[in-house]
Design an enzyme around this catalytic site. Structure first.
Site, PDB file in Angstrom:
ATOM      1  N   CYS A 231     -75.261  43.015 -17.296  1.00  0.00           N
ATOM      2  CA  CYS A 231     -73.929  42.400 -17.271  1.00  0.00           C
ATOM      3  C   CYS A 231     -73.077  42.947 -18.417  1.00  0.00           C
ATOM      4  O   CYS A 231     -71.966  42.492 -18.641  1.00  0.00           O
ATOM      5  CB  CYS A 231     -74.045  40.892 -17.390  1.00  0.00           C
TER       6      CYS A 231
ATOM      7  N   CYS B 132     -75.208  42.719 -23.656  1.00  0.00           N
ATOM      8  CA  CYS B 132     -75.837  43.210 -24.884  1.00  0.00           C
ATOM      9  C   CYS B 132     -74.916  44.182 -25.614  1.00  0.00           C
ATOM     10  O   CYS B 132     -74.920  44.253 -26.844  1.00  0.00           O
ATOM     11  CB  CYS B 132     -77.201  43.829 -24.571  1.00  0.00           C
TER      12      CYS B 132
ATOM     13  N   CYS C 130     -83.369  42.008 -20.226  1.00  0.00           N
ATOM     14  CA  CYS C 130     -83.457  42.756 -18.957  1.00  0.00           C
ATOM     15  C   CYS C 130     -84.161  44.086 -19.169  1.00  0.00           C
ATOM     16  O   CYS C 130     -85.043  44.469 -18.395  1.00  0.00           O
ATOM     17  CB  CYS C 130     -82.069  42.981 -18.367  1.00  0.00           C
TER      18      CYS C 130
ATOM     19  N   CYS D 195     -80.873  37.273 -24.592  1.00  0.00           N
ATOM     20  CA  CYS D 195     -79.882  37.325 -23.510  1.00  0.00           C
ATOM     21  C   CYS D 195     -78.596  36.664 -23.991  1.00  0.00           C
ATOM     22  O   CYS D 195     -78.351  35.518 -23.712  1.00  0.00           O
ATOM     23  CB  CYS D 195     -80.427  36.621 -22.269  1.00  0.00           C
TER      24      CYS D 195
ATOM     25  N   HIS E 203     -88.474  27.352 -33.052  1.00  0.00           N
ATOM     26  CA  HIS E 203     -89.035  26.049 -33.430  1.00  0.00           C
ATOM     27  C   HIS E 203     -89.431  26.025 -34.909  1.00  0.00           C
ATOM     28  O   HIS E 203     -89.142  25.068 -35.623  1.00  0.00           O
ATOM     29  CB  HIS E 203     -90.256  25.818 -32.541  1.00  0.00           C
TER      30      HIS E 203
ATOM     31  N   CYS F 141     -86.275  25.714 -36.982  1.00  0.00           N
ATOM     32  CA  CYS F 141     -85.211  24.866 -36.425  1.00  0.00           C
ATOM     33  C   CYS F 141     -84.801  23.759 -37.400  1.00  0.00           C
ATOM     34  O   CYS F 141     -85.662  23.111 -38.002  1.00  0.00           O
ATOM     35  CB  CYS F 141     -85.714  24.237 -35.122  1.00  0.00           C
TER      36      CYS F 141
ATOM     37  N   CYS G 271     -84.890  15.738 -31.955  1.00  0.00           N
ATOM     38  CA  CYS G 271     -85.404  17.010 -31.436  1.00  0.00           C
ATOM     39  C   CYS G 271     -85.150  17.070 -29.929  1.00  0.00           C
ATOM     40  O   CYS G 271     -85.268  16.056 -29.225  1.00  0.00           O
ATOM     41  CB  CYS G 271     -86.904  17.057 -31.735  1.00  0.00           C
TER      42      CYS G 271
ATOM     43  N   CYS H 238     -86.241  21.745 -24.426  1.00  0.00           N
ATOM     44  CA  CYS H 238     -86.111  22.833 -25.401  1.00  0.00           C
ATOM     45  C   CYS H 238     -87.368  23.706 -25.430  1.00  0.00           C
ATOM     46  O   CYS H 238     -88.483  23.201 -25.553  1.00  0.00           O
ATOM     47  CB  CYS H 238     -85.843  22.267 -26.792  1.00  0.00           C
TER      48      CYS H 238
ATOM     49  N   CYS I 263     -82.332  33.239 -34.389  1.00  0.00           N
ATOM     50  CA  CYS I 263     -81.158  32.372 -34.181  1.00  0.00           C
ATOM     51  C   CYS I 263     -80.967  31.301 -35.251  1.00  0.00           C
ATOM     52  O   CYS I 263     -79.842  31.092 -35.705  1.00  0.00           O
ATOM     53  CB  CYS I 263     -81.211  31.716 -32.805  1.00  0.00           C
TER      54      CYS I 263
ATOM     55  N   CYS J 226     -77.237  27.712 -30.181  1.00  0.00           N
ATOM     56  CA  CYS J 226     -77.557  26.752 -29.114  1.00  0.00           C
ATOM     57  C   CYS J 226     -77.910  25.369 -29.659  1.00  0.00           C
ATOM     58  O   CYS J 226     -77.284  24.370 -29.293  1.00  0.00           O
ATOM     59  CB  CYS J 226     -78.710  27.287 -28.260  1.00  0.00           C
TER      60      CYS J 226
ATOM     61  N   CYS K 195     -82.860  25.237 -26.506  1.00  0.00           N
ATOM     62  CA  CYS K 195     -83.121  26.685 -26.416  1.00  0.00           C
ATOM     63  C   CYS K 195     -83.763  26.943 -25.052  1.00  0.00           C
ATOM     64  O   CYS K 195     -84.728  26.274 -24.677  1.00  0.00           O
ATOM     65  CB  CYS K 195     -84.073  27.088 -27.546  1.00  0.00           C
TER      66      CYS K 195
ATOM     67  N   CYS L  80     -84.399  32.598 -24.277  1.00  0.00           N
ATOM     68  CA  CYS L  80     -83.852  33.804 -23.648  1.00  0.00           C
ATOM     69  C   CYS L  80     -84.546  35.078 -24.108  1.00  0.00           C
ATOM     70  O   CYS L  80     -84.293  36.142 -23.568  1.00  0.00           O
ATOM     71  CB  CYS L  80     -82.345  33.892 -23.874  1.00  0.00           C
TER      72      CYS L  80
END
Ligand code: SF4
Ligand code: SF4
Length: 320
Positions: free
Chosen positions: A52, A55, A147, A187, A225, A228, A248, A254, A263, A275, A282, A285
């Site tokens: 798409c 990236c 991908c 992703c 995790h 987080c 949580c 999640c 992240c 997210c 989450c 991805c």
């Protein structure tokens, strides 16, 4: 002569290494790699398959190097399907010239339509035929995004294209994978993970990777995790029962325990949000199963009501 000085590369290397932990932060090494790429001593060819273009957009959100530096110094003068100035016959010439040597980095975005070659054609050639010599000759191959790494969205169960990721493609074509292919899933892929990986490879060669997944430990060594900001709530068994609740997000589906990336430390769009900070679970991805399996959906309701579940024993041991 380069417009950039050593201190510029050190600043970029420090920004890429931010959040990696003081002991593992290889600032000088990442600076060396960026310097090599900027000087075109290691050209980057970026090929898009079934994707798409997310990236590529993510790459252009890179902060350090900046979008302008990525465009003008890292990829534009060699080749990128979307952002390079070269088009048509010029592309063939650029790729022939660089691709016949062995001293270039190949970045692949998107999956390969193994059962439907006409689904992705570059310069009149099916992607597979276009890609094969490049993947054979490249100093290293970097799969950008889920991908290219594992098949991702284009390889969702039931799709007619037979889409596969680079590892599967290279294995089928008997192209060496070991110590050559690095997977950078996501992703989209996080720009700092991708640019950091390119810089590492340019400076030092093949990085330490998680076995089987072939993801660089430097950027994919910890789960969402583990880092987080809601982990203390997990430990206290304080769970959100519906969206908007404090707690949580595990019972809202999640999959942070199964997702390995940066992240929590880097966030997205220059550290604006991510997210879980936005109170969304989450969806893992970066997983090899993301978007491919019917029983690995984006959203799940309640641990007892779905095939996907998580136990501490499921956690992958990936830290170096
Ligand atoms: S389950 Fe999700 S929300 Fe809960 S601590 Fe882990 S990553 Fe954070
Ligand atoms: S928090 Fe999870 S779903 Fe969101 S971008 Fe990170 S790995 Fe992907």
């Amino acid at each position: 002569m380069s417009r950039y000085h050593r201190r510029d590369f050190l600043r970029m290397g420090a920004a890429l290494a931010a959040g990696l932990g003081l002991q593992s932060a290889p600032v000088a090494l990442l600076a060396d790699g960026l310097e090599r790429i900027f000087a075109k001593r290691l050209p980057v060819i970026w090929i898009q398959g079934l994707s798409c273009t997310g990236c590529s957009v993510s790459l252009l959100n890179s902060e350090s190097p900046s979008v302008l530096q990525v465009l003008t110094e890292m990829i534009s003068l060699t080749y990128h399907s979307t952002v390079s100035a070269a088009q048509g016959g010029d592309v063939d010439k650029v790729i022939d010239r660089v691709g016949q040597g062995r001293d270039f980095l190949l970045v692949v975005e998107g999956a390969i339509p193994a059962d439907m070659p006409e689904a992705c054609v570059i310069g009149g050639k099916p992607l597979e035929d276009f890609l094969e010599p490049l993947a054979r000759n490249a100093a290293a191959v970097v799969a950008a995004g889920t991908c290219a790494s594992f098949g991702g969205v284009p390889s969702a169960e039931g799709n007619p294209t037979g889409a596969i990721g680079m590892q599967e493609f290279m294995t089928r074509r008997k192209i060496a994978v070991a110590n050559r292919l690095v997977n950078c899933p996501g992703c989209p892929v996080h720009p700092s993970c991708l640019v950091g990986t390119l810089a590492y490879v340019a400076a030092k060669g093949y990085p330490p990777v998680v076995p089987d997944l072939l993801t660089p430990k430097l950027f994919y060594g910890h789960s969402v995790h583990d880092e987080c900001p809601r982990f203390h709530l997990w430990e206290k068994n304080v769970f959100a029962e519906k969206f908007g609740d404090e707690g949580c997000l595990f019972k809202l589906g999640c999959l942070g325990p199964l997702s390995h990336t940066r992240c929590p430390r880097r966030q997205w769009n220059g550290g604006v949000n991510w997210c879980i900070r936005a109170a969304a679970p989450c969806v893992s991805c970066t997983s090899e199963f993301f978007a491919r399996k019917r029983d690995f959906p984006f959203y799940r309701k309640g641990e007892a009501s779905h095939l996907v579940s998580y136990n501490e024993s499921d956690r992958k041991e990936v830290t170096s």
